[in-house]
Structure formats: C-alpha cells, structure tokens
Scaffold this active site. Structure first.
Site, short mmCIF file in Angstrom:
data_model
loop_
_atom_site.label_atom_id
_atom_site.label_comp_id
_atom_site.label_asym_id
_atom_site.label_seq_id
_atom_site.Cartn_x
_atom_site.Cartn_y
_atom_site.Cartn_z
N GLU A 1 -0.68 -11.99 -8.18
CA GLU A 1 -1.03 -10.94 -9.14
C GLU A 1 0.23 -10.54 -9.89
OE1 GLU A 1 -4.32 -8.05 -8.20
OE2 GLU A 1 -3.16 -7.98 -6.35
N GLU A 2 0.03 -10.12 -11.13
CA GLU A 2 1.17 -9.70 -11.95
C GLU A 2 1.89 -8.49 -11.36
OE1 GLU A 2 0.90 -6.55 -13.50
OE2 GLU A 2 -1.10 -6.43 -12.56
N SER A 3 1.22 -7.77 -10.46
CA SER A 3 1.79 -6.56 -9.88
C SER A 3 2.66 -6.87 -8.66
CB SER A 3 0.66 -5.61 -9.49
OG SER A 3 -0.26 -6.29 -8.64
N ASP B 1 3.86 -6.11 1.46
CA ASP B 1 3.05 -7.18 0.87
C ASP B 1 3.49 -7.56 -0.55
OD1 ASP B 1 2.08 -4.86 -0.24
OD2 ASP B 1 -0.03 -5.24 0.24
N ARG B 2 4.22 -6.67 -1.22
CA ARG B 2 4.69 -7.02 -2.58
C ARG B 2 6.10 -7.58 -2.54
NH1 ARG B 2 2.73 -2.62 -7.07
NH2 ARG B 2 0.53 -2.65 -6.52
N ASP C 1 7.86 -3.97 -0.77
CA ASP C 1 7.36 -2.61 -0.95
C ASP C 1 7.12 -1.89 0.38
OD1 ASP C 1 5.08 -3.98 -0.14
OD2 ASP C 1 3.75 -2.67 -1.30
N LYS D 1 -1.39 -10.38 0.44
CA LYS D 1 -0.18 -10.85 -0.20
C LYS D 1 0.97 -10.61 0.77
CE LYS D 1 -0.39 -6.59 -2.84
NZ LYS D 1 -1.38 -6.08 -3.78
N ASP E 1 4.67 -1.39 2.47
CA ASP E 1 4.00 -2.06 3.59
C ASP E 1 4.29 -3.56 3.65
OD1 ASP E 1 2.55 -2.39 1.23
OD2 ASP E 1 0.68 -2.74 2.32
N SER F 1 0.77 1.58 0.57
CA SER F 1 1.49 0.51 -0.12
C SER F 1 2.81 0.99 -0.74
CB SER F 1 0.58 -0.14 -1.16
OG SER F 1 1.18 -1.27 -1.69
N HIS F 2 2.92 0.89 -2.04
CA HIS F 2 4.15 1.19 -2.75
C HIS F 2 4.23 2.65 -3.19
CE1 HIS F 2 0.85 -0.03 -5.19
NE2 HIS F 2 1.33 0.74 -6.16
C1 G1P Z 1 -2.64 -2.15 -8.54
C2 G1P Z 1 -2.28 -3.50 -9.08
C3 G1P Z 1 -3.15 -4.56 -8.46
C4 G1P Z 1 -3.06 -4.48 -6.94
C5 G1P Z 1 -3.36 -3.06 -6.48
C6 G1P Z 1 -3.13 -2.91 -4.98
O1 G1P Z 1 -3.99 -1.84 -8.87
O2 G1P Z 1 -2.39 -3.55 -10.48
O3 G1P Z 1 -2.76 -5.83 -8.91
O4 G1P Z 1 -3.96 -5.36 -6.34
O5 G1P Z 1 -2.50 -2.15 -7.15
O6 G1P Z 1 -1.82 -3.20 -4.61
P1 G1P Z 1 -4.43 -0.94 -10.15
O7 G1P Z 1 -3.68 0.35 -10.04
O8 G1P Z 1 -3.99 -1.70 -11.36
O9 G1P Z 1 -5.91 -0.83 -10.03
ZN ZN Z 2 1.86 -2.95 -0.61
#
Ligand code: G1P
Ligand code: ZN
Length: 543
Positions: A363-365, A281-282, A277, A376, A279, A113-114
């Site tokens: 999600e807030e993230s 999805d964000r 990000d 996402k 991949d 991911s990120h």
């Molecule tokens: C974090 C984000 C969460 C997201 C996850 C995967 O997880 O807070 O919203 O789904 O990455 O991208 P966390 O590190 O808080 O468990």
């Molecule tokens: Zn991602």
C-alpha cells in the site's frame, strides 16, 4: 477466583473499521467499554469455548491493563488457551505469525498502529482470524451487531496475572502460555532471508540506521539487525518501546521520521535507513540521499524478490491497493505474473494470499508484506531490501535509477487535508461522483481524461464486491488522480488526494516529485475545487 457475569448496556459507536476499533484511550478506559467490546468480539465470532487465541499489543498506554481484562474474560468465556507475548507485547506481524504457526482460532491485537499513544491519545483493538489476517467485513459486521444488543459480559475476578516471565500459567480452566515476543518471529525471518549474505554485507562495513520510533519494533530490530546480522551496536535507535512513543507519531514517513530523513540526506548518512510504526507493520525505506516511496518500494521488491531464498522460485502475483502507484503493475507485466488492484486496507489482500494468487502486497501508506503472514510487515520489508542489497551490491539510489530506467518512473505523492468539515468533504466527493459519467475524453487543465469511475472491487477469490472505494481519474498520458476519504481518522474528515505521473523519458528521472506532478496537481484542483470546498489553501501533509 470467581467467575462473574456482569450486566451491561450497549454502547454506541463501536463499529470496527478497516483496522479494528480505534478510539481515544479514555473511551476504551470508560466503564465497561473495553469489556463490552471484547465480549462482542467473542460472541461475534461464535463464542470461544475451547478455543486457543493469541493476544498481544504494541505496548501503548493501557496495553497492560487491557491485556489483564482480556485474559480474565477469555478464561470466563471458556477459552482453552491463550498465547500471550511477555509483558503483553507483540508486534502485529509477530502476532499474525503466532496465530498461523500455532493453528489457533485467531487473536486479539491491541494497537492503534501509527497513531500517537497516551491517556489523551489513541488506543485500538482488533480481531484477526485463524489465517492470521484482519477479520473480513462479514465477521466485523457480526461483532458490530453484537455491540448493539449486548446485555452482559463474563469475566473472572482475580488478582493481576503475572505475564512478565516466559512460561506457562493457568487461569481457571484456561492455560496461558507467555512467550518471548521476538523468538518465533526472528526464526521466521531467518527462514525467509539469507542471513549469511546480509551478515557478510555488514561485515564489510555496510552501515544502517533503523529508527524504531520508541515503538514495538525496537526489541525485534535490535535482536535481528544487531545481534543476528551484525549491524553495529547502536544502529537501532529509539529502540525502547514507550507507552506514549516518546510523545511522537510513530509513523514512518518523511514527516514523522524527520530525524532519520535529515540524517539520510546529510553528509554523515549511513548506507541504509529504515523506520517502522507503532505496531511494526509499516515501514519506511531510505537510502543515502534517496527516499524510496512505498509504491516504488513494492515495485523494486517485486522485481528483485527472487534474490531472497523464500522467493527464489518467483512470485505468483503482486497486489497493491488502488491508490498505490502502478509501478508494481509494470514490473508484474514484465515478469508475466498477475497483478491485482484492491481497495485500501490490508484485509483485502487476505483472500489473494490465501488462494496463492499474490505473493507480495503493498500500500502507498508504507505497508508492504508477503504471504509469510497475513499483515503488512515493517521489518520484513527492511530485511528483503537488505537481502537484495547484499546480492546486488548497489546503493539504494543506484537500484532506484536502474529500476526507473528499466520500467519508467511513476512519480507519486499523496496530499492530505485533515480535520476537514465532514459535510464539505462529502460535498466534494458527491460533486465528483456526479461529474464522473461525462469526464472521459474531456480536457481538464492540460490533461485529457481517459477513464473516470468510483472504484468497485470484485474479489476474484470469493466473488464479493466492495463499492465506493475511492474516485479514480486516469489520463491518456498515464497520469492519474484518486480522491478518497480516510476511514481511520478520528476527527472530522480527512481528504486524501493521490497523484501519479508516469515518466518514460530517461532524461527526466531525477526531478522533484512535486514539480514532476505539477500538472496533475493543477488538474486535481480543477476537477474537485479542493481549495474552495475545504477552505484550505494547501494540503496539511504531503508525503
Ligand atoms: C490508512 C491508509 C491505508 C491503511 C490504513 C491502516 O487508511 O491509507 O492504506 O491500510 O490506514 O493502516 P485511511 O486513513 O486512508 O482509510
Ligand atoms: Zn501499524
């Protein structure tokens, strides 16, 4: 070409989390590690004899080598067909779409991911099921159990398979279809959104900067935003995916996408800024001098989605992760649609989407998405925003101001304390847990506690429960603080403190968020003793 069965040993620590298995790249590169985990996935899902799978990743370091191993193992395990992105590339939402569109038995997505990429950074692998979404815990538990007992894996011995050209190949009895990563995804976006209206917006001089952060969305954004929608050439920057993402964190938030933030806050800002990000999805959405928090973005999209063709008939419901602000709930209540609060992690939205109970999720993230896939989807969020702007002909700042005037403003921020000593972090959570029963009705700092609990989710679709999903404390004035330990960190513990303040006074809608949240921040400290317990004077990251 020869099929081999290779003896192996279980390797500790292969427990997949909410986003599959994420480890340092060198761990994945270690002897038999990737092979063991891939075999454990195949065994854990009941074997892949005769199955069709989608395989692709975000292009980070080791993506190319890992794909070769996965293809050879899929063939040796009897798969009928693998659909693979050209050069092994697929964004996570594009992979989800291919899994669904081709009615496959699921897919393997290679990404962390990120998280940064490179030989000394992170790699990841996850299995998504036939609905296109991350495997539920019942499946990841089976995969994990298999990692504990695995004694052998099956692999074909071959030279490298050329997946650099679109077309069909075969490997043993398995066919390999190499697809352009963008084509099907772009076609889906054209179905969902009014490309004509967005094209007209650009034709009238609307300006955009999309920062692909040297990650997977570069080719997607260039094709869709520049080629199909007519954004000026060069609107998409950092558009070539690199194995190390140019050395940065491909995480679209004001901290890591600071170049874009600086541009958007300055005098040369385009009308609209966005980033995605590693991949894809964000997403991050930012207008001229107007950053949109992910929680607000979900609320604005919920209020305006009917302006895009795919959502014209309205939304069934909206779902948000528990720490995400309640802004979307307020819109849902006004629209008279259901809203849901789920644990952190996209997989919890899957059942609601499959059952047609929720249409939008967030999600807030920085994750937002809909029922069009089961992940996402960063670019989807950007396109929905653009479709709304094309219909409304207001600036992002005007849309936000109007939204807050209508529904109130949920000021919101997340404070992260990273790499905290694990015992200290667990001690903080345990102390809070112990204090919960007596908190309701008490005054903490300037705020009176309305409710306090440890979030447990009862899935309304399948009746399963997920407990210990974070501690939430709600106050009588609508403010809230949530304490949660990250499930995705790789070193020590990360404490996340989510802060929210509901403002209904129309004269107080343009405050600095940290200022507007100051009482909640002080109350969070009074409740948890963060400074003393973590030894940190301030959060490492404020978003
Ligand atoms: C974090 C984000 C969460 C997201 C996850 C995967 O997880 O807070 O919203 O789904 O990455 O991208 P966390 O590190 O808080 O468990
Ligand atoms: Zn991602």
């Amino acid at each position: 070409m020869q099929q081999m069965t290779i003896a192996t040993q279980p390797i500790e620590g292969q427990k997949p989390g909410t986003s599959g298995l994420r480890k340092k790249t060198k761990v994945f590169m270690g002897p038999h590690f990737l092979e063991n985990y891939v075999q454990a996935i195949f065994d854990g899902i009941g074997g892949i004899d005769g199955a069709t799978l989608v395989v692709g990743g975000d292009g980070r370091y080791f993506n190319d080598r890992a794909i070769q191993v996965i293809l050879r193992m899929a063939a040796a395990n009897g798969a009928a067909k693998v659909i693979v992105g050209k050069d092994g590339i697929l964004s996570t939402p594009a992979a989800s779409h291919l899994i669904r569109k081709n009615k496959t038995d699921g897919g393997l997505i290679l990404s962390a991911s990120h998280n940064p990429g490179g030989i000394d950074e992170d790699f990841g692998l996850k299995y998504n099921g036939p609905n296109g979404g991350p495997a539920p815990e019942s499946v990841t538990d089976k995969i994990f159990a298999r990692t504990q007992t695995i004694r052998e894996y099956r692999i074909m011995e071959t030279t490298d398979i050329n997946i650099g050209d679109v077309g069909s190949l075969s490997l043993g009895g398995m066919s390999i279809e190499v697809v352009d990563p963008v084509t099907e995804y772009a076609a889906l976006m054209e179905e969902l959104f009014d490309f004509g209206a967005i094209r007209a917006l650009f034709a009238e001089g609307f300006t955009l900067r999309f920062d692909a952060m040297h990650a997977v969305t570069g080719p997607y954004a260039t094709e869709i935003l520049e080629n199909r929608l007519g954004a000026a050439k060069g609107s998409v920057v950092n558009a070539t995916p690199l194995p190390d993402f140019g050395g940065g964190h491909p995480d679209p938030n004001p901290i890591w996408a600071h170049e874009l933030m600086t541009l958007m806050m300055g005098s040369d800002a385009p009308d609209f800024g966005a980033a995605s990000d590693g991949d894809g999805d964000r997403n991050m959405i930012v207008g001229r001098a107007a950053y949109v928090t992910p929680s607000d973005s979900l609320a604005v999209l919920t209020a305006n989605a009917h302006l895009a063709p795919a959502y014209r008939r309205g939304l069934a419901g909206v779902a948000r992760s528990m720490p995400t602000s309640a802004a979307a709930d307020r819109v849902a209540d006004a629209l008279g649609i259901e809203h849901f609060e789920t644990p952190t992690g996209w997989k919890f939205f899957g059942n609601l989407l499959d059952a047609g109970r929720a249409t939008l999720c967030g999600e807030e993230s920085a994750g937002t998405g809909s029922d069009h896939v089961r992940e996402k989807d960063g670019l989807w969020a950007v396109l929905l925003w653009l479709n709304i702007l094309a219909e409304r002909r207001l600036s992002v700042a005007e849309i936000l101001a109007e939204h807050w005037a209508t529904y109130g403003r949920n000021y919101y921020s997340r404070h992260d304390y990273e790499g905290v000593d694990t015992d200290a972090a667990n001690g903080l959570m345990d102390a809070l847990r112990a204090a919960l029963p007596d908190l309701a009705g008490t005054l903490v700092g300037d705020l009176t506690v309305d409710m306090a609990d440890e979030f447990e989710y009862l899935d309304p679709v399948d009746g399963s429960t997920s407990s210990a999903q974070g501690i939430r404390v709600g106050f009588t004035n609508g403010a809230r603080v949530v304490f949660r330990l990250s499930g995705t960190g790789t070193e020590g513990a990360t404490l996340r403190v989510y802060l929210e303040h509901l403002e209904l006074d129309p004269t107080q809608m343009q405050r600095d968020p940290q200022d507007a949240l100051s009482k909640v921040i002080a109350t969070a400290e009074a409740l948890a003793g963060i400074k003393a317990r973590t030894g940190r004077a301030a959060p490492d990251v404020i978003t």
